[in-house]
Design a protein around this motif. Structure first.
Motif, PDB file in Angstrom:
ATOM      1  N   LEU A  62     -31.031   1.663 -51.465  1.00 30.86           N
ATOM      2  CA  LEU A  62     -30.701   0.281 -51.811  1.00 30.86           C
ATOM      3  C   LEU A  62     -31.797  -0.689 -51.386  1.00 30.86           C
ATOM      4  CD1 LEU A  62     -26.922   0.374 -50.861  1.00 30.86           C
ATOM      5  CD2 LEU A  62     -27.835  -0.068 -53.153  1.00 30.86           C
ATOM      6  N   THR A  63     -32.340  -0.487 -50.188  1.00 30.19           N
ATOM      7  CA  THR A  63     -33.407  -1.397 -49.757  1.00 30.19           C
ATOM      8  C   THR A  63     -34.667  -1.189 -50.590  1.00 30.19           C
ATOM      9  OG1 THR A  63     -34.448  -2.381 -47.812  1.00 30.19           O
ATOM     10  CG2 THR A  63     -34.470   0.007 -47.927  1.00 30.19           C
ATOM     11  N   GLU A  64     -34.921   0.057 -51.015  1.00 29.39           N
ATOM     12  CA  GLU A  64     -36.054   0.317 -51.900  1.00 29.39           C
ATOM     13  C   GLU A  64     -35.860  -0.370 -53.248  1.00 29.39           C
ATOM     14  OE1 GLU A  64     -39.086   2.657 -51.510  1.00 29.39           O
ATOM     15  OE2 GLU A  64     -38.573   1.486 -49.746  1.00 29.39           O
ATOM     16  N   LYS A  65     -34.657  -0.303 -53.778  1.00 29.22           N
ATOM     17  CA  LYS A  65     -34.385  -0.937 -55.068  1.00 29.22           C
ATOM     18  C   LYS A  65     -34.509  -2.454 -54.981  1.00 29.22           C
ATOM     19  CE  LYS A  65     -31.589   2.416 -57.607  1.00 29.22           C
ATOM     20  NZ  LYS A  65     -32.474   2.377 -58.791  1.00 29.22           N
ATOM     21  N   SER A 115     -36.999   8.723 -52.631  1.00 26.28           N
ATOM     22  CA  SER A 115     -35.916   9.092 -51.723  1.00 26.28           C
ATOM     23  C   SER A 115     -36.472   9.283 -50.315  1.00 26.28           C
ATOM     24  CB  SER A 115     -35.252  10.388 -52.191  1.00 26.28           C
ATOM     25  OG  SER A 115     -36.160  11.474 -52.061  1.00 26.28           O
ATOM     26  N   VAL A 116     -35.573   9.356 -49.342  1.00 27.28           N
ATOM     27  CA  VAL A 116     -35.996   9.609 -47.965  1.00 27.28           C
ATOM     28  C   VAL A 116     -36.737  10.945 -47.876  1.00 27.28           C
ATOM     29  CG1 VAL A 116     -35.207  10.014 -45.606  1.00 27.28           C
ATOM     30  CG2 VAL A 116     -34.117   8.248 -46.993  1.00 27.28           C
ATOM     31  N   VAL A 143     -41.959   2.229 -41.153  1.00 21.24           N
ATOM     32  CA  VAL A 143     -40.929   1.320 -40.652  1.00 21.24           C
ATOM     33  C   VAL A 143     -40.705   0.267 -41.732  1.00 21.24           C
ATOM     34  CG1 VAL A 143     -40.217  -0.277 -38.841  1.00 21.24           C
ATOM     35  CG2 VAL A 143     -41.652   1.697 -38.270  1.00 21.24           C
ATOM     36  N   GLU A 144     -39.530   0.291 -42.318  1.00 16.52           N
ATOM     37  CA  GLU A 144     -39.224  -0.605 -43.439  1.00 16.52           C
ATOM     38  C   GLU A 144     -38.065  -1.513 -43.060  1.00 16.52           C
ATOM     39  OE1 GLU A 144     -38.244  -0.474 -48.236  1.00 16.52           O
ATOM     40  OE2 GLU A 144     -38.978   1.300 -47.188  1.00 16.52           O
ATOM     41  N   TYR A 145     -38.150  -2.764 -43.522  1.00 13.34           N
ATOM     42  CA  TYR A 145     -37.148  -3.767 -43.167  1.00 13.34           C
ATOM     43  C   TYR A 145     -36.411  -4.280 -44.402  1.00 13.34           C
ATOM     44  CZ  TYR A 145     -39.721  -3.955 -38.767  1.00 13.34           C
ATOM     45  OH  TYR A 145     -40.334  -3.627 -37.586  1.00 13.34           O
TER      46      TYR A 145
END
Length: 244
Positions: free
Chosen positions: A48-51, A143-144, A158-160
């Motif tokens: 979701l955060t990637e999208k 994906s992860v 590290v993604e926010y």
């Protein structure tokens, strides 16, 4: 829907609405993980955060950049732009007309026709300009598992995600994946500004005070897992103004 709006005010309005929806969805995914301990819910939160960022990147791809990147003729880009503008206009008009007027049939036909035109253009882009199509229309995100496969043992991502009420920190290494969530500090924006001001004005006291606050908020929650790692930082919103 996002790509149909060109006016800056409309795009900002949609971006604000989308951010709230993504924040709520990420919270629900993490609640599901806490209740079940099923990793698929953590993966969903990351997706979701990637999208949320993928939409911003698509918006940032201007027609001029696309033409330079993929060699698309000006006439074709202009045609696509006009179709998107007209489609957004008639969809909005149809929503306003529903139940209030006799023009709904005309508007429905117009929307249907424009959607067909837009789909034909999409197919043409996919066939003749695949690089542009992939950047502009594809919604797939990494994906992860895919990210982890690309990382060596000394590198971490590290993604926010910065929401209205919460900050989510995603830390991905070759061997691990953790998520930390915290309430968004009302002073965060002020501390970012103080930190940047301290650098510009060479005010060491202001800089260090703000830096400590930002470290405690943004890095301390995942610091142990990131020890001695080379970091790839993926910021979000106001965090993008921090030169990590």
């Amino acid at each position: 829907m996002r790509s149909g709006y060109k006016a800056e005010g409309s795009k900002l309005f949609l971006a604000e609405k989308a951010a709230k929806i993504y924040e709520h969805a990420i919270q629900r995914a993490l609640q599901a993980y806490a209740a079940t301990q099923r990793n698929e819910y953590k993966d969903t939160a990351f997706m979701l955060t990637e999208k949320s960022k993928a939409g911003i990147m698509r918006d940032a791809l201007s027609e001029a950049e696309a033409k330079q990147f993929a060699g698309i003729p000006d006439s074709l880009l202009e045609k696509e732009r006009r179709v998107r503008i007209d489609l957004a206009f008639y969809e909005k008009s149809l929503l306003e007309e529903q139940g209030r007027g006799s023009n709904a049939d005309f508007l429905r036909d117009k929307v249907f026709s424009l959607k067909q035109s837009h789909e034909a253009l999409r197919q043409r882009f996919e066939e003749n300009y695949p690089d542009y199509y992939n950047l502009k229309y594809q919604n797939r995100v990494a994906s992860v598992a895919e990210v982890r496969r690309l990382l060596d043992e000394r590198t971490a991502v590290v993604e926010y995600f910065t929401g209205e009420d919460s900050i989510f920190i995603f830390a991905v290494t070759h061997d691990d994946f953790i998520i930390k969530a915290s309430r968004k500090d009302s002073a965060l924006a002020l501390q970012i500004e103080r930190w940047r001001h301290g650098i510009i004005k060479q005010d060491f006291v202001q800089y260090t005070q703000a830096a400590v606050h930002l470290y405690q908020t943004l890095l301390a929650p995942v610091a142990e897992a990131m020890r001695n790692m080379n970091l790839i930082i993926v910021p979000d919103a106001a965090l993008s103004t921090i030169p990590f």
